[in-house]
Design an enzyme around this catalytic site. Structure first.
Site, short mmCIF file in Angstrom:
data_model
loop_
_atom_site.label_atom_id
_atom_site.label_comp_id
_atom_site.label_asym_id
_atom_site.label_seq_id
_atom_site.Cartn_x
_atom_site.Cartn_y
_atom_site.Cartn_z
N LYS A 190 40.10 20.53 23.16
CA LYS A 190 41.00 20.33 24.31
C LYS A 190 41.58 18.93 24.18
O LYS A 190 40.93 17.94 24.51
CB LYS A 190 40.19 20.46 25.60
CG LYS A 190 40.97 21.01 26.78
CD LYS A 190 42.11 20.14 27.24
CE LYS A 190 41.66 18.95 28.06
NZ LYS A 190 42.77 18.02 28.36
N GLY A 242 36.30 9.87 26.46
CA GLY A 242 37.21 9.60 27.58
C GLY A 242 36.59 8.60 28.53
O GLY A 242 35.72 7.80 28.14
N SER A 243 37.00 8.65 29.76
CA SER A 243 36.57 7.63 30.73
C SER A 243 35.11 7.84 31.16
O SER A 243 34.60 8.95 31.14
CB SER A 243 37.47 7.70 31.96
OG SER A 243 37.37 8.97 32.55
N GLU A 245 34.05 7.62 34.14
CA GLU A 245 34.09 8.42 35.37
C GLU A 245 33.97 9.93 35.05
O GLU A 245 33.12 10.63 35.61
CB GLU A 245 35.46 8.17 35.98
CG GLU A 245 35.55 8.17 37.43
CD GLU A 245 37.02 7.89 37.80
OE1 GLU A 245 37.84 7.49 36.95
OE2 GLU A 245 37.33 8.12 38.97
N GLY A 247 33.13 11.22 32.15
CA GLY A 247 31.92 11.42 31.35
C GLY A 247 30.69 11.65 32.22
O GLY A 247 29.82 12.46 31.91
N GLU A 264 31.36 9.66 24.58
CA GLU A 264 31.93 8.39 24.09
C GLU A 264 32.84 7.88 25.19
O GLU A 264 33.91 8.44 25.43
CB GLU A 264 32.77 8.64 22.83
CG GLU A 264 32.01 9.14 21.63
CD GLU A 264 31.22 8.05 20.96
OE1 GLU A 264 31.43 6.86 21.26
OE2 GLU A 264 30.36 8.39 20.13
N CYS A 298 39.24 1.80 23.19
CA CYS A 298 38.00 1.76 23.98
C CYS A 298 37.21 0.48 23.72
O CYS A 298 36.48 0.02 24.58
CB CYS A 298 37.16 2.99 23.69
SG CYS A 298 36.91 3.24 21.94
N GLU A 396 37.49 -1.72 33.22
CA GLU A 396 38.27 -1.43 32.02
C GLU A 396 39.74 -1.28 32.42
O GLU A 396 40.05 -0.53 33.34
CB GLU A 396 37.78 -0.13 31.38
CG GLU A 396 38.49 0.19 30.10
CD GLU A 396 38.02 1.50 29.47
OE1 GLU A 396 37.83 2.48 30.20
OE2 GLU A 396 37.87 1.52 28.24
#
Ligand code: NAD
Length: 492
Positions: A190, A242-243, A245, A247, A264, A298, A396
């Site tokens: 995705k 991804g973020s 949040e 995750g 990650e 990241c 971030e």
């Protein structure tokens, strides 16, 4: 501006499921934009749970069929090498497509998305024939006269749901697909809703390479599509980049389902400049750490800690360098930095800069609005000489924004560097071995760089500690991540 526009090749706007281009149920679509102009460039299928289900069923069927797991490891290796060859051959168009859609400079699309993608595919291809278990004698004392021997097998984890972000769209898709396929897993990918185009082209190339139908499926859509994949009961493992949040939500769902998961996530990586550094070299180091890929990295070096004696000249040098950078489209070969990936992300970065200013950060470069076409943010340098607790130091930003702070000695620098919920990367810049070794031991981060920053390699494990994630990609760690260990106990 260069007059010759590179050719991005054909666009794929449908999803790739079970070896077929298909539309989403109800033909739902979403627009994909060129971030350098804000103009739409494609109208891509929005996959719903029905489409996710079709893709997962295709991946499950391919896993069970002799045409994937039944291939010898060498055959899987050959297929991955063939895919690498095709990505390389299509490299110029793929790079142009990535720069058009993501906004990154063409040189980075060539080197990282395509060059790196090819390198990762070849490295992981090699692992297909090197996956091993072990053998050991057991100490079971009874029954008399019977001995026991244990062995371990490494088997593919099964159907993998891979969810990736928009900052390195092709490279990150390959970071997940290559080891998963090398291990004999099948994949439903995705891509991010902002940047699905190179992943769709990759599916087309995988077909050409001879990877059997259903082994790699690409379902496009937004967070709801990703969430449907995470919830699907027949997915054996979710691998997410991804973020933090999102995750956290994915980790909670996978915890409830006892599903394997790798996360990650975000970062707020420190760059520590020691007093033995040359000022110009320090400025270059700090700029490279934060402005590469327009700060949308990241591991971006967004917290800069400089030894007190060098603080003023380094911060002034960095601000002057930032002021000199030119903004332009990724395909404009005279640009030093491209746009943010989307209007929404640009607005978020702007708001964080405004908050930083309101909280007492001194904006030395950038920070002003860019009101032309495209989603640009000027490289921004914020001085924080009194180490105020700014939101910009804590959160971030994922953009070209760095906050600079002084320190008195290395112990203080390490404490400041570790004062974050994140722990993805950290770098120290020095010629002194004792400083370097102390920082290597002291930093709480998944990767520590000495006189480098943001460097990754297919052989070097990569991942985070603390809120930066769980699990490691690359190297042998990636093979462990896509296999299950099966123990076999044999009496004789
Ligand atoms: P994001 O978390 O919003 O989205 C990432 C992906 O997850 C997208 O494909 C998105 O559609 C999907 N998604 C969103 N909500 C979901 C949900 N509820 N369930 C399942 N999938 C969902 O992140 P982003 O803004 O696209 O990317 C930037 C973030 O990625 C930054 O925090 C950055 O640090 C992080 N990142 C981490 C690494 C790493 O290796 N640690 C690498 C690159 C980016």
């Amino acid at each position: 501006m260069s007059t010759k526009q590179p050719d991005p090749g054909p666009l794929h706007e449908d999803m790739w499921i079970d070896g077929t281009w298909c539309r989403a149920a109800g033909d739902q679509r979403f627009a994909v934009f060129n971030p350098a102009t804000g103009e739409p460039i494609a109208n891509v299928s929005r996959g719903g749970s029905e489409d996710v289900d079709r893709a997962v069923r295709a991946a499950r069927a391919a896993l069970g069929k002799a045409d994937w797991r039944g291939l010898t490891p060498y055959q899987r290796e050959r297929l991955l090498h063939r895919l690498a060859d095709l990505v390389e051959a299509d490299g110029e168009r793929l790079a142009a497509l990535e720069s058009l859609n993501q906004g990154k400079l063409l040189k980075w699309s060539r080197a990282i998305e395509v060059g790196g993608g090819v390198q990762w595919l070849r490295y992981m291809a090699g692992w297909a024939t090197r996956i091993q278990g072990s053998t050991f004698d057991l100490s079971v004392p009874a029954p008399a006269g019977v001995r026991f021997r244990g062995t371990t097998l490494r088997e593919p984890v099964g159907v993998v749901g891979a969810i990736v972000p928009w900052n390195f769209p092709l490279a990150m898709a390959i970071w997940k697909i290559a080891p998963a396929l090398a291990c004999g897993c099948t994949v439903v990918l995705k891509p991010a809703e902002e940047t699905p185009l190179t992943a769709l082209r990759l599916a087309h190339l995988a077909r050409e390479a001879g990877i059997p139908d259903g082994v790699l499926n690409v379902v496009t859509g937004d967070g709801a599509t990703g969430a449907a994949l995470v919830r699907h009961p027949d997915v054996d493992k979710i691998t997410f980049t991804g973020s933090t949040e999102v995750g956290r939500e994915i980790g909670a769902q996978c915890g409830r389902d006892i599903r394997r998961v790798a996360l990650e996530l975000g970062g707020k990586s420190p760059v520590v400049i020691m007093e033995d550094m040359d000022v110009n070299a320090a400025v270059e180091a700090a700029a490279g750490a934060i402005f590469f890929n327009h700060g949308q990295v990241c591991t971006a070096g967004s917290r800069l800690y400089v030894a007190r004696s060098l603080y003023q000249p380094v911060v002034e040098g960095l601000a002057a360098l930032a002021e000199g950078l030119s903004l332009g489209a990724g395909l404009d070969d005279s640009a030093d930095m491209g746009p943010m990936v989307s209007a929404g992300h640009r607005d978020r970065v702007r708001e964080l800069i405004d908050t930083g200013r309101e909280e007492g950060g001194e904006v030395l470069a950038g920070g002003e609005r860019y009101d032309g076409k495209g989603y640009y943010v000027r490289p921004t340098v914020v001085a924080n000489p009194h180490n105020k607790p700014l939101t910009l130091v804590e959160k971030e930003v994922f953009g070209p924004v760095v906050v600079a702070m002084p320190f008195e000695d290395l112990d203080q620098a390490i404490d400041q560097a570790n004062d974050s919920i994140y722990g993805l990367g950290a770098s120290i810049w020095t010629r002194r071995l004792d400083y370097a070794q102390r920082a290597v031991e002291g930093f709480r981060a998944g990767t520590v760089w000495v006189n480098a920053h943001n460097l990754v390699d297919p052989a070097m494990p990569f991942g985070g500690v603390k809120s930066s994630g769980i699990g490691r990609e690359h190297g042998e760690a990636a093979i462990e991540a896509y296999t299950e260990l099966k123990s076999v106990c044999m009496g004789f």
